[in-house]
Design an enzyme around this catalytic site. Structure first.
Site, PDB file in Angstrom:
ATOM      1  N   ALA A 108       0.816  -1.210   0.000  1.00 36.66           N
ATOM      2  CA  ALA A 108       0.000   0.000   0.000  1.00 36.66           C
ATOM      3  C   ALA A 108       0.854   1.267   0.000  1.00 36.66           C
ATOM      4  CB  ALA A 108      -0.941  -0.017   1.194  1.00 36.66           C
ATOM      5  N   GLY A 109       2.171   1.124  -0.166  1.00 39.14           N
ATOM      6  CA  GLY A 109       3.035   2.306  -0.210  1.00 39.14           C
ATOM      7  C   GLY A 109       3.421   2.830   1.159  1.00 39.14           C
ATOM      8  N   ASP A 158      12.873   4.146   1.159  1.00 41.65           N
ATOM      9  CA  ASP A 158      12.072   3.469   2.198  1.00 41.65           C
ATOM     10  C   ASP A 158      12.945   3.035   3.370  1.00 41.65           C
ATOM     11  OD1 ASP A 158       9.977   3.671   0.410  1.00 41.65           O
ATOM     12  OD2 ASP A 158       9.247   1.636   0.797  1.00 41.65           O
ATOM     13  N   ALA A 196      10.143  -2.880   4.170  1.00 35.87           N
ATOM     14  CA  ALA A 196      11.349  -2.290   4.764  1.00 35.87           C
ATOM     15  C   ALA A 196      11.223  -2.247   6.280  1.00 35.87           C
ATOM     16  CB  ALA A 196      11.578  -0.885   4.200  1.00 35.87           C
ATOM     17  N   ALA A 197      10.017  -1.972   6.780  1.00 33.55           N
ATOM     18  CA  ALA A 197       9.835  -1.879   8.240  1.00 33.55           C
ATOM     19  C   ALA A 197      10.077  -3.244   8.892  1.00 33.55           C
ATOM     20  CB  ALA A 197       8.443  -1.364   8.567  1.00 33.55           C
ATOM     21  N   SER A 229       5.859  -1.444   4.306  1.00 34.41           N
ATOM     22  CA  SER A 229       5.752  -2.603   5.206  1.00 34.41           C
ATOM     23  C   SER A 229       6.969  -3.527   5.103  1.00 34.41           C
ATOM     24  CB  SER A 229       4.465  -3.379   4.942  1.00 34.41           C
ATOM     25  OG  SER A 229       4.495  -3.940   3.661  1.00 34.41           O
TER      26      SER A 229
HETATM   27  O1  PMV Z   1       7.235   1.525  -1.559  1.00 31.45           O
HETATM   28  P1  PMV Z   1       6.383   2.579  -2.197  1.00 31.45           P
HETATM   29  O2  PMV Z   1       5.195   2.070  -2.851  1.00 31.45           O
HETATM   30  O3  PMV Z   1       6.178   3.754  -1.281  1.00 31.45           O
HETATM   31  O4  PMV Z   1       7.180   3.194  -3.450  1.00 31.45           O
HETATM   32  C1  PMV Z   1       8.475   3.546  -3.402  1.00 31.45           C
HETATM   33  C2  PMV Z   1       8.710   4.775  -4.160  1.00 31.45           C
HETATM   34  C3  PMV Z   1       9.247   4.642  -5.576  1.00 31.45           C
HETATM   35  O5  PMV Z   1       9.887   5.884  -5.829  1.00 31.45           O
HETATM   36  C4  PMV Z   1       8.095   4.466  -6.545  1.00 31.45           C
HETATM   37  C5  PMV Z   1      10.230   3.501  -5.762  1.00 31.45           C
HETATM   38  C6  PMV Z   1      11.549   3.690  -5.042  1.00 31.45           C
HETATM   39  O6  PMV Z   1      12.298   2.696  -4.940  1.00 31.45           O
HETATM   40  O7  PMV Z   1      11.874   4.808  -4.604  1.00 31.45           O
END
Ligand code: PMV
Length: 315
Positions: free
Chosen positions: A104-105, A152, A110-111, A108
């Site tokens: 969902a951006g 992230d 990485a956390a 999750s």
């Molecule tokens: O993980 P998300 O869905 O928040 O997307 C990461 C952001 C992007 O710029 C689209 C990809 C990246 O690796 O920075």
């Protein structure tokens, strides 16, 4: 020995997603209202001597030696062991839980990597510093994303709002006044790796069309940094609106996201945009604190499946 617990927040991208993959700056902030938790308990009486891994939210009940080598959790273990020079692991149970919505951006994946790196390194006697934790989370993000920019893992490991440019030293943002964001989940699942890959293909086909958009997003992130540092929320709001238009031009919005962005503005938000990879996932709205509830209610009525109101604190 008592269990060791470690936590990591979610995150949102305020400005600059996608452009950040191509070297432009972006701004991201941690979201403390959701978090991943890793708990490790020693199992000295376990005759198998195994490392058990439980993630009840996703139905994972396995052991470390049963995971494929490129699995994010296996990668975290390997990297932490390498970093600390530990060859042999004692028997233990790792339990992972998370309130961060998946795909969902909100960071999750990485956390979870950050929480597990912190818990495991503390369990092994040497808690790792942010830089090492961030590097390890970057390695695991490759599994989900293929070619992550690194934003992230950075914002989640350092747990501070960051102005991030790929390959450059991390800059923490000074924030003289806290501000409030309403985050709304469109309910459409979106896989970051897929969206990033599809955009990359289009950029390769037509760089003349896409490169100027990426550059405009970079310029916008620099302006947003100034707006934050000068506590100019109306300006920050209008920059979020502009960023959404540029993301539409990149083709990563969706009808649902566009609707939620419009509804948030109509309900009084200072600005709104999709956040993260797009094509689904979340949007964010910058609001005056007194308008947060109104905006959240309007977003839910318009079809958002969940909202989170978060405050980016003074720093
Ligand atoms: O993980 P998300 O869905 O928040 O997307 C990461 C952001 C992007 O710029 C689209 C990809 C990246 O690796 O920075």
């Amino acid at each position: 020995m008592p269990a060791i617990y470690a936590y990591a927040p979610g995150k949102i991208i305020l400005t600059g997603e996608h452009a950040v993959v191509y070297g432009q700056p972006a701004i991201a902030a941690p979201v403390q209202e959701v978090r991943a938790r890793a708990a490790i308990e020693a199992e000295p009486g376990d005759p198998t001597g195994k490392v058990k891994i439980l993630a009840p939210d996703i139905g994972l009940d396995t052991s470390l030696d049963a995971l494929p080598a490129d699995h994010p959790i296996a990668t975290v273990f390997r990297e932490v062991q390498q970093e600390l020079g530990v060859d042999h692991l004692p028997a233990m149970t790792l339990t992972i839980t998370s309130t961060i919505p998946i795909a969902a951006g909100l960071g999750s994946g990485a956390a979870i990597s950050v929480a597990v790196s912190r818990a495991l390194s503390a369990f092994l006697g040497t808690p790792l510093a942010e830089e090492a934790v961030s590097r390890i989370a970057f390695e695991t993000d490759r599994f989900y994303h293929g070619t992550p920019s690194g934003i992230d893992n950075t914002v989640i490991s350092y747990d501070r709002m960051v102005f991030f440019t790929r390959g450059k030293p991390i800059e923490m943002l000074a924030n003289p006044e806290s501000f409030t964001l309403v985050i709304a989940d469109s309910g459409e699942k979106s896989l970051t790796g897929k969206v990033v890959h599809s955009l990359r293909t289009q950029i390769e086909i037509d760089p003349q069309r896409f490169n100027p958009i990426l550059e405009k997003i970079g310029t916008l992130s620099r302006s947003a940094r100034k707006a934050i540092e000068q506590a100019d929320q109306p300006l920050l709001g209008s920059l979020l609106n502009d960023n959404h238009s540029l993301l539409q031009q990149l083709g990563v919005s969706s009808a649902n996201l566009d609707l939620l962005v419009r509804i948030a503005r109509e309900a009084g938000a200072l600005g709104a945009k999709l956040s993260g990879a797009g094509c689904g996932g979340n949007m964010i709205a910058l609001v005056k604190i007194g308008d947060a509830e109104n905006v959240a209610t309007a977003l839910l009525s318009a079809g958002a499946i969940n909202t989170i109101t978060t405050t980016v604190p003074k720093s």
